[in-house]
Scaffold this motif. Structure first.
Motif, PDB file in Angstrom:
ATOM      1  N   GLY A 276     -15.663  19.353  44.946  1.00 28.98           N
ATOM      2  CA  GLY A 276     -14.713  18.678  45.819  1.00 28.98           C
ATOM      3  C   GLY A 276     -13.599  19.530  46.378  1.00 28.98           C
ATOM      4  O   GLY A 276     -12.681  19.003  47.013  1.00 28.98           O
ATOM      5  N   GLU A 277     -13.627  20.836  46.156  1.00 24.63           N
ATOM      6  CA  GLU A 277     -12.592  21.722  46.687  1.00 24.63           C
ATOM      7  C   GLU A 277     -13.217  22.834  47.518  1.00 24.63           C
ATOM      8  O   GLU A 277     -14.298  23.323  47.199  1.00 24.63           O
ATOM      9  N   TRP A 278     -12.520  23.238  48.570  1.00 24.75           N
ATOM     10  CA  TRP A 278     -12.896  24.447  49.291  1.00 24.75           C
ATOM     11  C   TRP A 278     -12.726  25.616  48.327  1.00 24.75           C
ATOM     12  O   TRP A 278     -11.802  25.603  47.495  1.00 24.75           O
ATOM     13  N   THR A 279     -13.586  26.614  48.413  1.00 25.11           N
ATOM     14  CA  THR A 279     -13.455  27.805  47.573  1.00 25.11           C
ATOM     15  C   THR A 279     -13.470  29.043  48.445  1.00 25.11           C
ATOM     16  O   THR A 279     -14.420  29.267  49.196  1.00 25.11           O
ATOM     17  N   LEU A 280     -12.411  29.821  48.358  1.00 30.11           N
ATOM     18  CA  LEU A 280     -12.319  31.094  49.054  1.00 30.11           C
ATOM     19  C   LEU A 280     -12.632  32.192  48.048  1.00 30.11           C
ATOM     20  O   LEU A 280     -11.967  32.301  47.018  1.00 30.11           O
ATOM     21  N   VAL A 281     -13.659  32.972  48.328  1.00 31.55           N
ATOM     22  CA  VAL A 281     -14.028  34.094  47.472  1.00 31.55           C
ATOM     23  C   VAL A 281     -13.545  35.369  48.165  1.00 31.55           C
ATOM     24  O   VAL A 281     -13.894  35.620  49.314  1.00 31.55           O
ATOM     25  N   MET A 282     -12.722  36.131  47.454  1.00 33.77           N
ATOM     26  CA  MET A 282     -12.203  37.392  47.996  1.00 33.77           C
ATOM     27  C   MET A 282     -12.873  38.553  47.280  1.00 33.77           C
ATOM     28  O   MET A 282     -12.701  38.730  46.077  1.00 33.77           O
TER      29      MET A 282
ATOM     30  N   VAL B  80     -11.311  32.552  44.206  1.00 35.46           N
ATOM     31  CA  VAL B  80     -11.968  33.363  43.180  1.00 35.46           C
ATOM     32  C   VAL B  80     -11.951  34.797  43.688  1.00 35.46           C
ATOM     33  O   VAL B  80     -12.366  35.056  44.821  1.00 35.46           O
ATOM     34  N   GLY B  81     -11.458  35.721  42.876  1.00 33.75           N
ATOM     35  CA  GLY B  81     -11.474  37.136  43.236  1.00 33.75           C
ATOM     36  C   GLY B  81     -12.682  37.811  42.600  1.00 33.75           C
ATOM     37  O   GLY B  81     -13.046  37.487  41.471  1.00 33.75           O
ATOM     38  N   ILE B  82     -13.287  38.740  43.327  1.00 34.09           N
ATOM     39  CA  ILE B  82     -14.422  39.490  42.793  1.00 34.09           C
ATOM     40  C   ILE B  82     -14.206  40.968  43.086  1.00 34.09           C
ATOM     41  O   ILE B  82     -14.158  41.388  44.245  1.00 34.09           O
ATOM     42  N   ALA B  83     -14.071  41.743  42.009  1.00 38.39           N
ATOM     43  CA  ALA B  83     -13.886  43.190  42.123  1.00 38.39           C
ATOM     44  C   ALA B  83     -15.245  43.864  42.281  1.00 38.39           C
ATOM     45  O   ALA B  83     -16.183  43.571  41.539  1.00 38.39           O
ATOM     46  N   LEU B  84     -15.330  44.768  43.234  1.00 36.46           N
ATOM     47  CA  LEU B  84     -16.598  45.427  43.531  1.00 36.46           C
ATOM     48  C   LEU B  84     -16.821  46.721  42.769  1.00 36.46           C
ATOM     49  O   LEU B  84     -17.882  47.316  42.864  1.00 36.46           O
ATOM     50  N   ASP B  85     -15.851  47.148  41.992  1.00 35.83           N
ATOM     51  CA  ASP B  85     -15.917  48.462  41.363  1.00 35.83           C
ATOM     52  C   ASP B  85     -16.837  48.528  40.152  1.00 35.83           C
ATOM     53  O   ASP B  85     -17.161  49.611  39.702  1.00 35.83           O
ATOM     54  N   GLY B  86     -17.234  47.381  39.618  1.00 31.46           N
ATOM     55  CA  GLY B  86     -18.085  47.381  38.435  1.00 31.46           C
ATOM     56  C   GLY B  86     -17.293  47.665  37.177  1.00 31.46           C
ATOM     57  O   GLY B  86     -16.158  48.125  37.221  1.00 31.46           O
TER      58      GLY B  86
END
Length: 175
Positions: free
Chosen positions: A57-63, A94-100
């Motif tokens: 029920g919420e919009w989700t912005l993934v960065m 939701v934040g997503i780090a690409l560095d592994g």
């Protein structure tokens, strides 16, 4: 929807109206549907799936961000304020780090510096580009990159580069 409209307007100027319309239809078909399995890691290295963070029920912005991305660092205070103002009501981040996990210490240092109230996850570097392309139909280009999911958990749009708070607000209010 506004995010998608601004993206499509840019296509018209680049490709011409006829080609842009055909490409737009293909993109809309491609981007509809639930989030595909997108495996990630929590900071404790446990496996999580992006589906666990979208919908409800919420919009989700993934960065998508990286430790060496200056525009990402500049965007984080605005993204935090957006999350703080909307979480639990109509939108979340939701934040997503690409560095592994190879750069876990640097990722954690940036999380500690900004103290975000939204979750931050980490990609599996060996499968990220394939997962992103399967999800969006596009190659990953640069950070920051944003994915926007509607309240039903369907991918509504993708955008690379800096994003304005007013655009996010218009999507949430108009959604």
């Amino acid at each position: 929807m506004k995010l998608l409209k601004s993206f499509l307007f840019g296509l018209n100027s680049l490709l011409g109206r006829g080609r842009a319309r055909r490409l737009s239809l293909a993109l809309l078909l491609l981007l509809s549907g639930q989030a595909q399995a997108f495996q990630l890691q929590a900071m404790d290295a446990s496996r999580v799936d992006l589906n666990d963070y979208v919908g409800d029920g919420e919009w989700t912005l993934v960065m998508f961000w990286s430790t060496d991305c200056i525009p990402c660092e500049q965007q984080k205070p605005m993204i935090e304020a957006f999350h703080r103002d909307h979480a639990g009501r109509d939108a979340r981040v939701v934040g997503i780090a690409l560095d592994g996990m190879e750069l876990r210490e640097q990722i954690q240092a940036l999380i500690d510096r900004h103290q975000p109230s939204y979750p931050n996850l980490v990609v599996f570097t060996d499968v990220f580009h394939r997962q992103y392309k399967e999800l969006t139909g596009k190659d990953f280009r640069a950070t920051p990159t944003y994915l926007l999911y509607n309240p039903a958990g369907e991918l509504a749009g993708a955008r690379s580069g800096v994003i304005e708070r007013a655009l996010l607000e218009s999507v949430v209010k108009g959604g």
